[in-house]
Design an enzyme around this catalytic site. Sequence first.
Site, PDB file in Angstrom:
ATOM      1  N   ARG A 186      13.271  -9.126  11.084  1.00 19.13           N
ATOM      2  CA  ARG A 186      12.743  -8.309  12.172  1.00 19.13           C
ATOM      3  C   ARG A 186      12.270  -9.235  13.280  1.00 19.13           C
ATOM      4  O   ARG A 186      11.712 -10.293  13.001  1.00 19.13           O
ATOM      5  CB  ARG A 186      11.536  -7.503  11.684  1.00 19.13           C
ATOM      6  CG  ARG A 186      11.900  -6.402  10.770  1.00 19.13           C
ATOM      7  CD  ARG A 186      10.646  -5.886  10.087  1.00 19.13           C
ATOM      8  NE  ARG A 186      11.017  -4.978   9.019  1.00 19.13           N
ATOM      9  CZ  ARG A 186      11.258  -3.689   9.206  1.00 19.13           C
ATOM     10  NH1 ARG A 186      11.140  -3.163  10.392  1.00 19.13           N
ATOM     11  NH2 ARG A 186      11.614  -2.941   8.199  1.00 19.13           N
ATOM     12  N   LYS A 226       0.818  -1.224   0.000  1.00 15.30           N
ATOM     13  CA  LYS A 226       0.000   0.000   0.000  1.00 15.30           C
ATOM     14  C   LYS A 226       0.849   1.270   0.000  1.00 15.30           C
ATOM     15  O   LYS A 226       0.481   2.238  -0.665  1.00 15.30           O
ATOM     16  CB  LYS A 226      -1.040  -0.005   1.111  1.00 15.30           C
ATOM     17  CG  LYS A 226      -0.536  -0.077   2.524  1.00 15.30           C
ATOM     18  CD  LYS A 226      -1.740  -0.026   3.455  1.00 15.30           C
ATOM     19  CE  LYS A 226      -1.317   0.041   4.903  1.00 15.30           C
ATOM     20  NZ  LYS A 226      -0.500  -1.128   5.344  1.00 15.30           N
ATOM     21  N   ARG A 274      11.161 -10.714   4.282  1.00 11.94           N
ATOM     22  CA  ARG A 274      11.764  -9.409   4.579  1.00 11.94           C
ATOM     23  C   ARG A 274      13.029  -9.564   5.400  1.00 11.94           C
ATOM     24  O   ARG A 274      13.109 -10.401   6.284  1.00 11.94           O
ATOM     25  CB  ARG A 274      10.777  -8.535   5.376  1.00 11.94           C
ATOM     26  CG  ARG A 274       9.577  -8.145   4.578  1.00 11.94           C
ATOM     27  CD  ARG A 274       8.893  -6.957   5.170  1.00 11.94           C
ATOM     28  NE  ARG A 274       8.453  -7.169   6.546  1.00 11.94           N
ATOM     29  CZ  ARG A 274       7.469  -6.476   7.098  1.00 11.94           C
ATOM     30  NH1 ARG A 274       6.854  -5.548   6.411  1.00 11.94           N
ATOM     31  NH2 ARG A 274       7.123  -6.704   8.343  1.00 11.94           N
ATOM     32  N   ARG A 306      -1.008 -11.005  14.103  1.00 11.95           N
ATOM     33  CA  ARG A 306      -1.256  -9.718  13.443  1.00 11.95           C
ATOM     34  C   ARG A 306      -2.340  -9.846  12.375  1.00 11.95           C
ATOM     35  O   ARG A 306      -3.155  -8.954  12.219  1.00 11.95           O
ATOM     36  CB  ARG A 306       0.039  -9.185  12.809  1.00 11.95           C
ATOM     37  CG  ARG A 306       1.060  -8.684  13.820  1.00 11.95           C
ATOM     38  CD  ARG A 306       1.912  -7.560  13.260  1.00 11.95           C
ATOM     39  NE  ARG A 306       2.773  -7.975  12.163  1.00 11.95           N
ATOM     40  CZ  ARG A 306       3.982  -8.523  12.327  1.00 11.95           C
ATOM     41  NH1 ARG A 306       4.453  -8.746  13.541  1.00 11.95           N
ATOM     42  NH2 ARG A 306       4.719  -8.845  11.291  1.00 11.95           N
ATOM     43  N   ARG A 363      -7.343   2.644  11.172  1.00 10.23           N
ATOM     44  CA  ARG A 363      -7.072   1.266  11.584  1.00 10.23           C
ATOM     45  C   ARG A 363      -8.186   0.672  12.420  1.00 10.23           C
ATOM     46  O   ARG A 363      -8.137  -0.500  12.761  1.00 10.23           O
ATOM     47  CB  ARG A 363      -5.780   1.221  12.388  1.00 10.23           C
ATOM     48  CG  ARG A 363      -4.619   1.499  11.483  1.00 10.23           C
ATOM     49  CD  ARG A 363      -3.348   0.936  11.997  1.00 10.23           C
ATOM     50  NE  ARG A 363      -2.318   1.217  11.003  1.00 10.23           N
ATOM     51  CZ  ARG A 363      -1.031   1.184  11.249  1.00 10.23           C
ATOM     52  NH1 ARG A 363      -0.621   0.879  12.448  1.00 10.23           N
ATOM     53  NH2 ARG A 363      -0.166   1.445  10.311  1.00 10.23           N
TER      54      ARG A 363
END
Length: 208
Positions: free
Chosen positions: A150, A8, A117, A161, A83
């Site tokens: 991470r 996004k 990632r 999440r 959110r």
Amino acid sequence: MGIQGSGKGTQAKLLADAFDLEHISVGDIFRWNVQHHTKLGAQVRRIMAAGQLVSDDLVEAVVRDRLAIHDWNYGFVVDGFPRNLRQAEFFLESYDLDAVILLELDDAEVIRRVLARRLCSQCGLDYNLIAHRPKVPDTCDVCGGRLVTREDDTEEALAARLRTYHEQTRPIIDLFERKEFVARIDASAPVSEVQRYIREALDLPQSD
Ligand SMILES: [Zn+2]
């Protein structure tokens, strides 16, 4: 709108550059303030250190202040907000929105993308083993630092999440669908394709 890994930020930036819109990323605003040790940054740091989430009031204030600068002659594209339902209601009441872009991605693809990632342990540069591979494995192209995942990019944390995201997002989408034009976009395609779908859905010219 879209889950992490849906691209996004990238898509918002492409739209903003092509149509002279202001790109407003709530995450970037918070990060900038933390890095530059502003009053807001100190506040955010305290909240995070206490293991809490930034409150709706604070997020709203940040968005309100940012949009009050009125540097958006041709409009704005906001990413990372709203959110939750309360933020969505505030947003609908306060601004005249043209459309909501919803980038859709299967959970399995989100997991694949996020687990790819990497982050440089020295300079903090982001890598992605799918889209942005380092030239030498596990090594930063810029500073030679070691690439690490991470801390919060584990499958378990990610599953949690995803659950939270779906729980919080569903009512927002329902609300937007009653009040605004919502463009549902397949975000699994390459970046340029996704941008093309978005422009198609919003009746925007394809070439810049
Ligand atoms: Zn580095």
